[in-house]
Design a protein around this motif. Sequence first.
Motif, mmCIF file in Angstrom:
data_model
loop_
_atom_site.group_PDB
_atom_site.id
_atom_site.type_symbol
_atom_site.label_atom_id
_atom_site.label_comp_id
_atom_site.label_asym_id
_atom_site.label_seq_id
_atom_site.Cartn_x
_atom_site.Cartn_y
_atom_site.Cartn_z
ATOM 1 N N ASP A 1 105.109 -8.138 39.531
ATOM 2 C CA ASP A 1 106.369 -8.838 39.769
ATOM 3 C C ASP A 1 107.442 -8.416 38.765
ATOM 4 N N PRO A 2 108.714 -8.354 39.191
ATOM 5 C CA PRO A 2 109.790 -7.987 38.262
ATOM 6 C C PRO A 2 109.934 -8.942 37.076
ATOM 7 N N SER A 3 109.393 -10.162 37.169
ATOM 8 C CA SER A 3 109.403 -11.056 36.017
ATOM 9 C C SER A 3 108.513 -10.532 34.907
ATOM 10 N N VAL A 4 107.535 -9.683 35.261
ATOM 11 C CA VAL A 4 106.656 -9.049 34.279
ATOM 12 C C VAL A 4 107.189 -7.675 33.918
ATOM 13 N N PHE A 5 107.542 -6.885 34.936
ATOM 14 C CA PHE A 5 108.029 -5.523 34.732
ATOM 15 C C PHE A 5 109.305 -5.278 35.559
ATOM 16 N N PRO A 6 110.473 -5.631 35.016
ATOM 17 C CA PRO A 6 111.705 -5.218 35.667
ATOM 18 C C PRO A 6 111.980 -3.729 35.442
ATOM 19 N N SER A 7 111.192 -3.123 34.568
ATOM 20 C CA SER A 7 111.380 -1.740 34.126
ATOM 21 C C SER A 7 110.768 -0.765 35.117
ATOM 22 N N GLY B 1 116.495 5.151 38.313
ATOM 23 C CA GLY B 1 115.741 6.291 37.778
ATOM 24 C C GLY B 1 115.116 5.963 36.433
ATOM 25 N N GLY B 2 114.615 7.002 35.780
ATOM 26 C CA GLY B 2 114.087 6.859 34.430
ATOM 27 C C GLY B 2 112.587 6.986 34.296
ATOM 28 N N THR B 3 111.879 7.263 35.411
ATOM 29 C CA THR B 3 110.423 7.347 35.301
ATOM 30 C C THR B 3 109.962 8.534 34.461
ATOM 31 N N ARG B 4 110.810 9.534 34.287
ATOM 32 C CA ARG B 4 110.407 10.671 33.456
ATOM 33 C C ARG B 4 110.240 10.272 31.995
ATOM 34 N N TYR B 5 110.815 9.143 31.616
ATOM 35 C CA TYR B 5 110.681 8.675 30.237
ATOM 36 C C TYR B 5 109.488 7.746 30.055
ATOM 37 N N GLY B 6 108.809 7.408 31.145
ATOM 38 C CA GLY B 6 107.698 6.460 31.074
ATOM 39 C C GLY B 6 106.551 6.900 30.180
ATOM 40 N N PRO B 7 106.022 8.116 30.373
ATOM 41 C CA PRO B 7 104.863 8.523 29.571
ATOM 42 C C PRO B 7 105.122 8.509 28.060
ATOM 43 N N SER B 8 106.238 9.046 27.639
ATOM 44 C CA SER B 8 106.505 9.087 26.196
ATOM 45 C C SER B 8 106.687 7.681 25.638
ATOM 46 N N SER B 9 107.319 6.788 26.399
ATOM 47 C CA SER B 9 107.518 5.414 25.933
ATOM 48 C C SER B 9 106.188 4.677 25.795
ATOM 49 N N ILE B 10 105.291 4.902 26.739
ATOM 50 C CA ILE B 10 103.972 4.268 26.669
ATOM 51 C C ILE B 10 103.196 4.785 25.472
ATOM 52 N N LEU B 11 103.236 6.087 25.248
ATOM 53 C CA LEU B 11 102.512 6.667 24.115
ATOM 54 C C LEU B 11 103.064 6.160 22.787
ATOM 55 N N LYS B 12 104.369 6.103 22.666
ATOM 56 C CA LYS B 12 104.972 5.620 21.416
ATOM 57 C C LYS B 12 104.622 4.155 21.175
ATOM 58 N N GLU C 1 116.284 0.827 27.890
ATOM 59 C CA GLU C 1 116.668 1.019 26.493
ATOM 60 C C GLU C 1 116.975 -0.326 25.829
ATOM 61 N N GLY C 2 116.360 -0.519 24.675
ATOM 62 C CA GLY C 2 116.594 -1.741 23.919
ATOM 63 C C GLY C 2 115.635 -2.870 24.249
ATOM 64 N N PHE C 3 114.814 -2.700 25.283
ATOM 65 C CA PHE C 3 113.856 -3.743 25.676
ATOM 66 C C PHE C 3 112.439 -3.194 25.481
ATOM 67 N N HIS C 4 112.022 -3.086 24.236
ATOM 68 C CA HIS C 4 110.742 -2.452 23.940
ATOM 69 C C HIS C 4 109.551 -3.307 24.349
ATOM 70 N N ALA C 5 109.774 -4.586 24.680
ATOM 71 C CA ALA C 5 108.655 -5.427 25.133
ATOM 72 C C ALA C 5 107.979 -4.836 26.357
ATOM 73 N N TYR C 6 108.761 -4.220 27.242
ATOM 74 C CA TYR C 6 108.185 -3.650 28.460
ATOM 75 C C TYR C 6 107.407 -2.377 28.150
ATOM 76 N N ASP C 7 107.871 -1.591 27.184
ATOM 77 C CA ASP C 7 107.125 -0.406 26.753
ATOM 78 C C ASP C 7 105.757 -0.829 26.223
ATOM 79 N N PHE C 8 105.786 -1.863 25.375
ATOM 80 C CA PHE C 8 104.530 -2.354 24.805
ATOM 81 C C PHE C 8 103.613 -2.881 25.897
ATOM 82 N N TRP D 1 101.236 2.857 19.578
ATOM 83 C CA TRP D 1 101.034 2.812 18.131
ATOM 84 C C TRP D 1 101.141 1.383 17.599
ATOM 85 N N GLN D 2 101.555 0.459 18.447
ATOM 86 C CA GLN D 2 101.634 -0.954 18.053
ATOM 87 C C GLN D 2 100.424 -1.757 18.536
ATOM 88 N N LEU D 3 99.504 -1.098 19.228
ATOM 89 C CA LEU D 3 98.325 -1.776 19.747
ATOM 90 C C LEU D 3 97.257 -1.940 18.666
#
Length: 297
Positions: A224-230, A43-54, A269-276, A57-59
């Motif tokens: 591929d999960p090597s790019v997005f295991p998230s 699970g966890g897709t409900r947190y996807g939009p907010s994580s992408i938006l946050k 959680e803790g793997f912000h590289a995938y959010d970015f 700010w690093q772009l």
Amino acid sequence: MSDAIPTDEFPIFLGSEIEQAAAEKAAFHVLPVPYENTVSYGGGTRYGPSSILKASWQLEQWDGKSKPCAQGIHTCEPVDCQQSPGEVIEAIAEATQKIVEAGAMPVVLGGEHTVTLGVVKGLINAGITDFGLVQVDAHADLRDAFEGDPLSHASVMRRIVNLDIPLLQLGIRAFCEEEIEARDRYGVRYLDADDLVPQRIQQIEIPEDFPKKVFFTLDIDGMDPSVFPSTGTPVPGGLDWYQTLNLFESVASQREIIGFDIMEFAPIEGFHAYDFAASLLTYKLMGLVERSETAKA
């Protein structure tokens, strides 16, 4: 459409670099839809939009080739997903319709893939009926119902082809016999992962009779999960980063992109590289749309 009110949970896209563009002046409207109702595995897709938006700010404004934000980006208020599934789909449709009627392109952040049904209904309600759907995904999502639910994320493409929307699938590598039969029944076009990935195909030729307008839906597990295991249901053998971008560019060069979505991103959680990465992917697709439109002008 009124200006969105940014919050700590749902900040405006690229807000560290740009001001919120007025709705009527923005080329891109980012619509967060934190919907998660049917889960097959993780699970966890409900947190996807907010994580992408946050993470946006690093772009940088410059995406490597242009500044898509110069066209104006407006971040909409998130869709209220604390309703019944049918009500959520209608709320998504209403929000999408407003975006189209404002003269902007919907950029929808999910949420489970069921969200795309609401987006398609919104496009139709806005008077756009002559369009096709190009889907990047690990799964065909063509079951009539999954675990008894016709509004499952595993049934979303079945609901869409039931609306007579032509479908082209890219990168599929997990499907059942029912879905193979559905492809035949509904005339679904496809280039599956076992062709695309080993041959490293970067460009495709859209069938001549496929609609000239295209909505592009990208399920994160299509990569591929090597790019997005998230993501909740990762499947090995998917598209890589550049192949995904190149395929999107190939579609955009041949057709008019009327919107796109990023679905099924489930942050770890803790793997912000995938959010970015998910945020950068969103912005890169904006850039590809912007440059394809400029090239055709």
